[in-house]
Design an enzyme around this catalytic site. Structure first.
Site, PDB file in Angstrom:
ATOM      1  N   PHE A  17     -34.417  13.130  18.829  1.00 13.00           N
ATOM      2  CA  PHE A  17     -35.626  13.436  19.616  1.00 13.00           C
ATOM      3  C   PHE A  17     -36.446  14.569  18.978  1.00 13.00           C
ATOM      4  N   ILE A  18     -35.862  15.745  18.860  1.00 12.52           N
ATOM      5  CA  ILE A  18     -36.615  16.899  18.345  1.00 12.52           C
ATOM      6  C   ILE A  18     -36.744  16.819  16.821  1.00 12.52           C
ATOM      7  N   THR A 137     -29.953  26.853  21.427  1.00 19.04           N
ATOM      8  CA  THR A 137     -30.416  26.520  22.781  1.00 19.04           C
ATOM      9  C   THR A 137     -30.331  27.718  23.724  1.00 19.04           C
ATOM     10  N   ASP A 138     -31.143  27.687  24.770  1.00 22.29           N
ATOM     11  CA  ASP A 138     -31.048  28.739  25.801  1.00 22.29           C
ATOM     12  C   ASP A 138     -29.708  28.704  26.528  1.00 22.29           C
ATOM     13  N   GLU A 139     -28.985  27.572  26.414  1.00 17.67           N
ATOM     14  CA  GLU A 139     -27.707  27.460  27.134  1.00 17.67           C
ATOM     15  C   GLU A 139     -26.660  28.433  26.611  1.00 17.67           C
ATOM     16  N   TYR A 161     -20.562  21.857  25.569  1.00 17.06           N
ATOM     17  CA  TYR A 161     -21.742  21.777  24.696  1.00 17.06           C
ATOM     18  C   TYR A 161     -22.243  23.174  24.338  1.00 17.06           C
ATOM     19  N   ALA A 162     -22.462  23.995  25.362  1.00 13.83           N
ATOM     20  CA  ALA A 162     -23.019  25.333  25.118  1.00 13.83           C
ATOM     21  C   ALA A 162     -22.053  26.190  24.304  1.00 13.83           C
ATOM     22  N   LYS A 165     -22.408  25.296  20.710  1.00  9.38           N
ATOM     23  CA  LYS A 165     -23.645  25.871  20.148  1.00  9.38           C
ATOM     24  C   LYS A 165     -23.480  27.375  19.912  1.00  9.38           C
ATOM     25  N   TYR A 218     -28.327  15.807  40.934  1.00 12.16           N
ATOM     26  CA  TYR A 218     -27.084  16.549  41.127  1.00 12.16           C
ATOM     27  C   TYR A 218     -27.240  17.606  42.224  1.00 12.16           C
ATOM     28  N   ARG A 225     -34.942  24.967  35.408  1.00  9.78           N
ATOM     29  CA  ARG A 225     -35.032  24.856  33.954  1.00  9.78           C
ATOM     30  C   ARG A 225     -36.453  25.249  33.516  1.00  9.78           C
ATOM     31  N   PRO A 285     -19.866  19.533  37.063  1.00  9.15           N
ATOM     32  CA  PRO A 285     -18.945  20.685  37.097  1.00  9.15           C
ATOM     33  C   PRO A 285     -19.504  21.850  36.271  1.00  9.15           C
TER      34      PRO A 285
HETATM   35  P1  NAD Z   1     -30.642  14.184  20.039  1.00  6.11           P
HETATM   36  O1  NAD Z   1     -29.344  13.921  20.720  1.00  6.11           O
HETATM   37  O2  NAD Z   1     -31.847  13.411  20.437  1.00  6.11           O
HETATM   38  O3  NAD Z   1     -30.479  13.962  18.454  1.00  6.11           O
HETATM   39  C1  NAD Z   1     -29.399  14.441  17.731  1.00  6.11           C
HETATM   40  C2  NAD Z   1     -29.455  13.796  16.360  1.00  6.11           C
HETATM   41  O4  NAD Z   1     -28.372  14.308  15.579  1.00  6.11           O
HETATM   42  C3  NAD Z   1     -29.304  12.270  16.386  1.00  6.11           C
HETATM   43  O5  NAD Z   1     -30.238  11.660  15.531  1.00  6.11           O
HETATM   44  C4  NAD Z   1     -27.879  12.065  15.897  1.00  6.11           C
HETATM   45  O6  NAD Z   1     -27.691  10.801  15.264  1.00  6.11           O
HETATM   46  C5  NAD Z   1     -27.712  13.228  14.945  1.00  6.11           C
HETATM   47  N1  NAD Z   1     -26.322  13.628  14.717  1.00  6.11           N
HETATM   48  C6  NAD Z   1     -25.362  13.865  15.651  1.00  6.11           C
HETATM   49  N2  NAD Z   1     -24.206  14.204  15.060  1.00  6.11           N
HETATM   50  C7  NAD Z   1     -24.447  14.203  13.725  1.00  6.11           C
HETATM   51  C8  NAD Z   1     -23.654  14.496  12.588  1.00  6.11           C
HETATM   52  N3  NAD Z   1     -22.359  14.838  12.696  1.00  6.11           N
HETATM   53  N4  NAD Z   1     -24.217  14.415  11.364  1.00  6.11           N
HETATM   54  C9  NAD Z   1     -25.527  14.060  11.232  1.00  6.11           C
HETATM   55  N5  NAD Z   1     -26.307  13.754  12.267  1.00  6.11           N
HETATM   56  C10 NAD Z   1     -25.798  13.829  13.503  1.00  6.11           C
HETATM   57  O7  NAD Z   1     -30.855  15.738  20.151  1.00  6.11           O
HETATM   58  P2  NAD Z   1     -32.155  16.611  20.456  1.00  6.11           P
HETATM   59  O8  NAD Z   1     -32.375  16.665  21.903  1.00  6.11           O
HETATM   60  O9  NAD Z   1     -33.233  16.171  19.543  1.00  6.11           O
HETATM   61  O10 NAD Z   1     -31.614  18.048  20.015  1.00  6.11           O
HETATM   62  C11 NAD Z   1     -31.744  18.480  18.673  1.00  6.11           C
HETATM   63  C12 NAD Z   1     -31.221  19.892  18.561  1.00  6.11           C
HETATM   64  O11 NAD Z   1     -31.932  20.735  19.448  1.00  6.11           O
HETATM   65  C13 NAD Z   1     -29.741  20.053  18.923  1.00  6.11           C
HETATM   66  O12 NAD Z   1     -29.159  20.959  18.036  1.00  6.11           O
HETATM   67  C14 NAD Z   1     -29.772  20.622  20.334  1.00  6.11           C
HETATM   68  O13 NAD Z   1     -28.632  21.400  20.582  1.00  6.11           O
HETATM   69  C15 NAD Z   1     -31.029  21.454  20.272  1.00  6.11           C
HETATM   70  N6  NAD Z   1     -31.727  21.666  21.544  1.00  6.11           N
HETATM   71  C16 NAD Z   1     -32.093  20.608  22.319  1.00  6.11           C
HETATM   72  C17 NAD Z   1     -32.818  20.832  23.493  1.00  6.11           C
HETATM   73  C18 NAD Z   1     -33.241  19.698  24.402  1.00  6.11           C
HETATM   74  O14 NAD Z   1     -33.649  19.970  25.530  1.00  6.11           O
HETATM   75  N7  NAD Z   1     -33.180  18.458  23.969  1.00  6.11           N
HETATM   76  C19 NAD Z   1     -33.152  22.154  23.870  1.00  6.11           C
HETATM   77  C20 NAD Z   1     -32.732  23.215  23.048  1.00  6.11           C
HETATM   78  C21 NAD Z   1     -32.046  22.951  21.881  1.00  6.11           C
HETATM   79  O1  DAU Z   2     -31.625  24.078  28.090  1.00  6.61           O
HETATM   80  C1  DAU Z   2     -31.615  23.418  26.842  1.00  6.61           C
HETATM   81  C2  DAU Z   2     -30.720  22.231  26.955  1.00  6.61           C
HETATM   82  O2  DAU Z   2     -31.394  21.288  27.771  1.00  6.61           O
HETATM   83  C3  DAU Z   2     -30.360  21.611  25.616  1.00  6.61           C
HETATM   84  O3  DAU Z   2     -29.651  22.545  24.844  1.00  6.61           O
HETATM   85  C4  DAU Z   2     -29.528  20.339  25.821  1.00  6.61           C
HETATM   86  O4  DAU Z   2     -29.294  19.704  24.579  1.00  6.61           O
HETATM   87  C5  DAU Z   2     -30.295  19.411  26.732  1.00  6.61           C
HETATM   88  O5  DAU Z   2     -29.510  18.279  27.021  1.00  6.61           O
HETATM   89  C6  DAU Z   2     -30.689  20.108  28.025  1.00  6.61           C
HETATM   90  O6  DAU Z   2     -29.524  20.408  28.853  1.00  6.61           O
HETATM   91  P1  DAU Z   2     -29.572  20.286  30.447  1.00  6.61           P
HETATM   92  O7  DAU Z   2     -28.195  20.064  30.928  1.00  6.61           O
HETATM   93  O8  DAU Z   2     -30.339  21.380  31.063  1.00  6.61           O
HETATM   94  O9  DAU Z   2     -30.473  18.962  30.550  1.00  6.61           O
HETATM   95  P2  DAU Z   2     -30.305  17.615  31.401  1.00  6.61           P
HETATM   96  O10 DAU Z   2     -31.515  16.807  31.131  1.00  6.61           O
HETATM   97  O11 DAU Z   2     -28.968  16.972  31.213  1.00  6.61           O
HETATM   98  O12 DAU Z   2     -30.366  18.166  32.886  1.00  6.61           O
HETATM   99  C7  DAU Z   2     -31.484  18.911  33.343  1.00  6.61           C
HETATM  100  C8  DAU Z   2     -31.240  19.273  34.793  1.00  6.61           C
HETATM  101  O13 DAU Z   2     -31.227  18.077  35.577  1.00  6.61           O
HETATM  102  C9  DAU Z   2     -29.893  19.930  35.038  1.00  6.61           C
HETATM  103  O14 DAU Z   2     -30.012  20.872  36.087  1.00  6.61           O
HETATM  104  C10 DAU Z   2     -29.003  18.784  35.492  1.00  6.61           C
HETATM  105  C11 DAU Z   2     -29.990  17.900  36.244  1.00  6.61           C
HETATM  106  N1  DAU Z   2     -29.647  16.448  36.231  1.00  6.61           N
HETATM  107  C12 DAU Z   2     -29.464  15.865  35.022  1.00  6.61           C
HETATM  108  C13 DAU Z   2     -29.108  14.538  34.942  1.00  6.61           C
HETATM  109  C14 DAU Z   2     -28.893  13.864  33.596  1.00  6.61           C
HETATM  110  C15 DAU Z   2     -29.540  15.734  37.415  1.00  6.61           C
HETATM  111  O15 DAU Z   2     -29.747  16.273  38.516  1.00  6.61           O
HETATM  112  N2  DAU Z   2     -29.196  14.416  37.337  1.00  6.61           N
HETATM  113  C16 DAU Z   2     -28.956  13.785  36.157  1.00  6.61           C
HETATM  114  O16 DAU Z   2     -28.623  12.580  36.163  1.00  6.61           O
END
Ligand code: NAD
Ligand code: DAU
Length: 360
Positions: A17-18, A137-139, A161-162, A165, A218, A225, A285
């Protein structure tokens, strides 16, 4: 303020995604930058996310895609040797999956980062300085009941996960101090926008709402967030790459702090649906109630987010409406097995939500 240029980038996780937004943005500048993407193409990676680059002859000539794992030195070493900067965007990223099965999070998030750092260290031994940027991540700050996290706050992760990271951040910091590697880290907040896998809140609720399926909220839905559009997150990463000071972490804070209930309300409006689809289901959880970061360190360097949530959210809902094939491909493979494991019992125990509660 320094503005460094890097001619050859290695972007790991660039099919996600990012990562794909970052690649599309940098390539669209048409400034000659060459990018190699290393991606394992897990369930979250999608080569189609890079179509805009691969189908443009000028960009394609500066682009290479390698299918491989950041935890595999045979894949990593030659690519790092050929780069001026490594942007590690790859990770397992979904908190719920880390609760179901943490191992992959450690393999990619800790061992994978170690393999990348070792490759950068090997080049440093030959006097070739490669900048290493870690997307974090902020987590890592954990649950923030009030106030805003600043970069010097202690790391207090609470999900597997956090924790993965935060572990990688500690390792990267150690390589900076011990071996003098040139490293920077970004801590981004909750990101939304096109191409996000439908396991995360906004794309899950959007795609379910468009299909008329229940939305599993949930607990009380009052978790907070800070929402950041993906174009802003990618731009923030690129900015830190070029302007960040070595050894430093930078918050890439979002543009809007909101409880989930408010996000759901806006999303339902954009999707043309109502609260009858929403179910309150047993909570995640260890669910962090609130994330909030102070973005002033990056603002002082000249970077702030641009996309207002009120504009970005409806545009994102429209993107999902317009891309049913992309959604179908993201919901293929093990999607149904995952969905049943994560939501089967939860939805069976779920209750309707009569109306949107007052925002806290
Ligand atoms: P995503 O899950 O959409 O994409 C992750 C990508 O990494 C995928 O293309 C996957 O195939 C690849 N990948 C996974 N394991 C791998 C490995 N071992 N070797 C090579 N490639 C691998 O993730 P995203 O949401 O785009 O997040 C990208 C980064 O940003 C992550 O490091 C995540 O922790 C961080 N981040 C995400 C968010 C968010 O809200 N999505 C917020 C803050 C930080
Ligand atoms: O804060 C940055 C993080 O944001 C990134 O580091 C992570 O990669 C990314 O997945 C995201 O984590 P969150 O756990 O905050 O995101 P998520 O979209 O899973 O959930 C956002 C909020 O919504 C959280 O409070 C949980 C809630 N939620 C999520 C899902 C999937 C629900 O209530 N129902 C759901 O089915």
């Amino acid at each position: 303020m320094s503005d460094r240029a890097f001619g050859r980038l290695l972007v790991t996780g660039g099919a996600g995604f990012i990562g794909s937004e970052l690649v599309r943005q940098v390539m669209a500048r048409r400034d000659g930058t060459r990018i190699t993407v290393l991606d394992k193409l897990t369930y979250a990676g999608n080569r189609a996310n890079l179509a805009a680059v691969e189908e443009d002859p000028e960009q394609a000539a500066r682009f290479a895609f390698v299918h491989g794992d950041i935890a595999d030195p045979a894949a990593v070493d030659p690519l790092v040797a050929d780069a001026d900067a490594v942007l590690n965007v790859a990770a397992e990223t979904h908190v719920d999956r880390s609760i179901l099965d943490p191992e992959a999070f450690l393999r990619t998030g800790v061992i994978g980062v170690h393999i990348l750092l070792e490759a950068v260290r090997a080049e440093a031994a030959k006097d070739r300085i490669i900048r290493f940027l870690q997307v974090s991540t902020d987590e890592v700050y954990g649950d923030i009941p009030d106030g805003h996290s600043v970069e010097t706050d202690p790391l207090a992760p609470r999900s597997p996960y956090a924790a993965a990271k935060a572990s990688s951040e500690l390792l990267i910091g150690a390589y900076h101090i011990t071996y003098g590697l040139d490293v920077v880290m970004t801590r981004g907040s909750n990101t939304y926008g096109p191409h996000q896998h439908p396991e995360k809140l906004i794309p899950l609720f959007t795609t379910n709402a468009l299909a008329g399926e229940p939305l599993p909220m949930y607990g009380d839905g009052m978790q907070v967030r800070d929402w950041l559009h993906v174009s802003d997150h990618a731009a923030g990463i690129d900015f830190v790459l070029r302007h960040g000071a070595s050894g430093e972490a930078y918050n890439v804070a979002g543009a809007k702090l909101l409880p989930n209930r408010d996000v759901i309300g806006l999303l339902l409006e954009a999707a043309g649906r109502d609260w009858s689809l929403v179910r309150t289901v047993p909570d995640r959880p260890g669910h962090d109630r609130r994330y909030a970061m102070d973005g002033s360190k990056l603002a002082a360097l000249g970077w702030v987010p641009r996309v207002a949530f009120e504009d970005g959210l409806p545009a994102t809902v429209a993107w999902y409406r317009q891309h049913p094939e992309w959604v179908a491909s993201a919901r293929s493979g093990d999607w149904h097995g995952y969905y049943e494991r994560q939501y089967g019992a939860r939805l069976a125990a779920g209750r309707p939500v009569e109306r949107q509660a007052e925002a806290g």
